[in-house]
Design a protein around this motif. Structure first.
Motif, PDB file in Angstrom:
ATOM      1  N   HIS A 129       0.833  -1.197   0.000  1.00  0.00           N
ATOM      2  CA  HIS A 129       0.000   0.000   0.000  1.00  0.00           C
ATOM      3  C   HIS A 129       0.869   1.248   0.000  1.00  0.00           C
ATOM      4  CE1 HIS A 129      -3.725   2.216   0.667  1.00  0.00           C
ATOM      5  NE2 HIS A 129      -3.009   2.995   1.469  1.00  0.00           N
ATOM      6  N   ASP A 131       0.882   5.395   0.772  1.00  0.00           N
ATOM      7  CA  ASP A 131       0.190   6.456   1.487  1.00  0.00           C
ATOM      8  C   ASP A 131       0.916   7.761   1.186  1.00  0.00           C
ATOM      9  OD1 ASP A 131      -1.263   8.030   3.205  1.00  0.00           O
ATOM     10  OD2 ASP A 131      -0.267   7.309   5.025  1.00  0.00           O
ATOM     11  N   LYS A 156     -11.108   9.729  -4.390  1.00  0.00           N
ATOM     12  CA  LYS A 156     -12.339   9.125  -3.885  1.00  0.00           C
ATOM     13  C   LYS A 156     -12.339   9.195  -2.362  1.00  0.00           C
ATOM     14  CE  LYS A 156     -15.027   4.837  -3.890  1.00  0.00           C
ATOM     15  NZ  LYS A 156     -15.057   3.415  -4.342  1.00  0.00           N
ATOM     16  N   GLU A 157     -13.343   9.845  -1.784  1.00  0.00           N
ATOM     17  CA  GLU A 157     -13.411   9.983  -0.338  1.00  0.00           C
ATOM     18  C   GLU A 157     -13.544   8.622   0.339  1.00  0.00           C
ATOM     19  OE1 GLU A 157     -16.270  12.702   1.106  1.00  0.00           O
ATOM     20  OE2 GLU A 157     -15.543  14.406  -0.065  1.00  0.00           O
ATOM     21  N   THR A 158     -12.957   8.518   1.528  1.00  0.00           N
ATOM     22  CA  THR A 158     -13.079   7.311   2.341  1.00  0.00           C
ATOM     23  C   THR A 158     -13.811   7.663   3.635  1.00  0.00           C
ATOM     24  OG1 THR A 158     -11.025   7.601   3.601  1.00  0.00           O
ATOM     25  CG2 THR A 158     -10.853   6.562   1.419  1.00  0.00           C
ATOM     26  N   LYS A 159     -13.990   6.691   4.488  1.00  0.00           N
ATOM     27  CA  LYS A 159     -14.652   6.927   5.769  1.00  0.00           C
ATOM     28  C   LYS A 159     -13.741   7.642   6.755  1.00  0.00           C
ATOM     29  CE  LYS A 159     -17.720   2.915   5.369  1.00  0.00           C
ATOM     30  NZ  LYS A 159     -18.153   1.629   5.982  1.00  0.00           N
ATOM     31  N   GLN A 163      -8.738  11.471   4.243  1.00  0.00           N
ATOM     32  CA  GLN A 163      -8.095  10.419   3.447  1.00  0.00           C
ATOM     33  C   GLN A 163      -8.906  10.133   2.193  1.00  0.00           C
ATOM     34  OE1 GLN A 163      -7.976   5.965   4.312  1.00  0.00           O
ATOM     35  NE2 GLN A 163      -5.931   6.581   4.976  1.00  0.00           N
ATOM     36  N   TYR A 164      -8.196   9.959   1.073  1.00  0.00           N
ATOM     37  CA  TYR A 164      -8.817   9.700  -0.225  1.00  0.00           C
ATOM     38  C   TYR A 164      -8.091   8.543  -0.902  1.00  0.00           C
ATOM     39  CZ  TYR A 164     -10.284  14.477   0.753  1.00  0.00           C
ATOM     40  OH  TYR A 164     -10.785  15.605   1.375  1.00  0.00           O
ATOM     41  N   LEU A 165      -8.789   7.866  -1.797  1.00  0.00           N
ATOM     42  CA  LEU A 165      -8.176   6.806  -2.588  1.00  0.00           C
ATOM     43  C   LEU A 165      -7.898   7.309  -4.000  1.00  0.00           C
ATOM     44  CD1 LEU A 165     -10.085   3.513  -1.707  1.00  0.00           C
ATOM     45  CD2 LEU A 165      -7.767   4.159  -1.049  1.00  0.00           C
ATOM     46  N   PRO A 168      -6.931   1.432  -5.776  1.00  0.00           N
ATOM     47  CA  PRO A 168      -7.236   0.531  -4.646  1.00  0.00           C
ATOM     48  C   PRO A 168      -6.085   0.381  -3.658  1.00  0.00           C
ATOM     49  CG  PRO A 168      -8.094  -0.383  -6.681  1.00  0.00           C
ATOM     50  CD  PRO A 168      -7.291   0.825  -7.065  1.00  0.00           C
ATOM     51  N   SER A 171      -3.497   5.552  -1.170  1.00  0.00           N
ATOM     52  CA  SER A 171      -4.299   6.558  -0.485  1.00  0.00           C
ATOM     53  C   SER A 171      -3.533   7.874  -0.452  1.00  0.00           C
ATOM     54  CB  SER A 171      -4.640   6.120   0.942  1.00  0.00           C
ATOM     55  OG  SER A 171      -3.470   5.946   1.711  1.00  0.00           O
ATOM     56  N   SER A 173      -3.540  11.455   1.922  1.00  0.00           N
ATOM     57  CA  SER A 173      -4.078  12.045   3.143  1.00  0.00           C
ATOM     58  C   SER A 173      -3.746  13.524   3.219  1.00  0.00           C
ATOM     59  CB  SER A 173      -3.531  11.320   4.385  1.00  0.00           C
ATOM     60  OG  SER A 173      -2.123  11.408   4.447  1.00  0.00           O
TER      61      SER A 173
END
Length: 269
Positions: A129, A131, A156-159, A163-165, A168, A171, A173
Motif C-alpha cells: 500500500h 500512502d 475518492k473519499e473514504t470513511k 483520506q482519499y483513494l 485501490p 491513499s 491524506s
C-alpha cells in the motif's frame, strides 16, 4: 494492547523540515541491535514502522533490515520523504513491505523526476500500500503536484477524515499542519488520553523505549533495551501506571503535557 512499534533505524536525515526538530545527530542502528530489537518486537506485534526521526532510506543496511524483517514475518511500514527513492528502485519487491508512506509535504519542490518516481509507484501492479501525505499548508509547487494527482487519478473519499483513494492500493491524506512537541514548549494540558503508549511504543536508535514517534529525545522514557526486555518494560509497574493514568484522562508524562496531538483522541471534560 500494543498494535505497532516505531523503530528508529537512524536519526539522520537529508532534509530540514520546519515541522520536525531534527537536531539529534547522525546515528545509525547496528545490525546486532536491529536483530535483537526486532526479535523482541515480533513476540508482541508484527507491525513495525521504520520511523521516529530520520530518513530510513539513508541507512546503509536498509536492504538487509528489510530482508531480516521478512524472515521474522514482520510487516514493515516505511515512512520516507521520498527524495531517495530513486536509489531504491526495487523497494516494492521486499516481502516485508506492508506500506510505503511518503511525506510529500517534506519536499519544497516536487520536480518532474520526483513526481515520475511517485507516479510509477502508484501504477506498479505490486500490492504494497502507498500512502501519499500532504499537510493542509502547502507551497505552490506542492499544491501543483496535488492538483496533478487529482486530475490524473481522481480522489475518492473514504470513511477516514482527510483520506482519499487514488487507486485501490494508493491513499492520499490531507492533515492539518502539526509541529512535533518539544519539552521546552509551554504547558498545554494534563487532561486527556492518547493512543501513544496504549497502542504504540517507539524504540530510539540507541535502544531507549519511549511513548511514541513524537518523542525522539526520550523525555517520556519507559525503559532501555540495553538493560531490559520489551516484555519486562510493558509489564513494569511504571508502564501499567501510565496506562492507568491515560485510561483516567490524565497525561502524567512530561512531553504529553506539552503535546497537542492528544486532542484528536480526548473528549471534552
Amino acid at each position: 494492547m500494543i498494535k505497532r512499534f516505531y523503530l528508529e533505524i537512524t536519526n539522520a536525515c537529508n532534509l530540514d523540515c520546519p515541522f520536525c526538530d531534527n537536531a539529534k545527530g547522525q546515528s545509525f542502528m547496528s545490525w546486532e541491535a536491529f536483530d535483537k530489537y526486532s526479535d523482541q518486537i515480533k513476540e508482541i506485534s508484527p507491525y513495525v514502522y521504520f520511523h521516529v526521526l530520520g530518513e530510513p532510506l539513508m541507512h546503509p543496511l536498509f536492504a538487509e533490515f528489510m530482508q531480516a524483517a521478512s524472515a521474522k514475518n514482520l510487516k514493515v511500514t516505511i515512512v520516507t520523504n521520498g527524495s531517495l527513492l530513486k536509489k531504491h528502485p526495487s523497494i516494492l519487491t521486499y516481502p516485508a513491505l506492508y506500506k510505503l508512506a511518503i511525506s510529500i509535504h517534506s519536499i519544497k519542490n516536487p520536480d518532474r523526476e520526483y513526481r515520475n518516481i511517485i507516479n510509477n509507484l502508484i501504477e506498479d501492479p505490486r500490492k504494497a500500500h502507498l500512502d501519499l501525505r500532504f499537510y493542509d499548508q502547502l507551497n505552490d509547487n506542492q499544491k501543483d503536484y496535488l492538483i496533478e494527482l487529482k486530475e490524473r487519478y481522481g480522489l475518492k473519499e473514504t470513511k477516514i477524515k482527510g483520506q482519499y483513494l487514488l487507486t485501490p492500493n494508493t491513499s492520499l491524506s490531507r492533515q492539518p499542519f502539526f509541529k512535533w512537541p518539544l519539552i521546552d514548549d509551554p504547558f498545554n494540558s494534563s487532561y486527556g488520553t492518547c493512543k501513544g503508549i496504549k497502542e504504540m511504543l517507539a524504540i530510539l536508535v540507541d535502544g531507549r523505549v519511549t511513548s511514541c514517534c513524537l518523542d525522539p529525545y526520550g523525555h517520556n522514557l519507559l525503559g532501555d533495551l540495553n538493560k531490559e526486555s520489551l516484555y519486562d518494560i510493558i509489564n513494569s509497574d511504571q508502564y501499567k501506571k501510565v496506562i492507568n493514568d491515560l485510561n483516567n484522562n490524565y497525561l502524567s508524562l512530561p512531553l504529553c503535557q506539552k503535546c497537542t496531538y492528544h486532542q484528536r483522541f480526548t473528549k471534552s471534560s
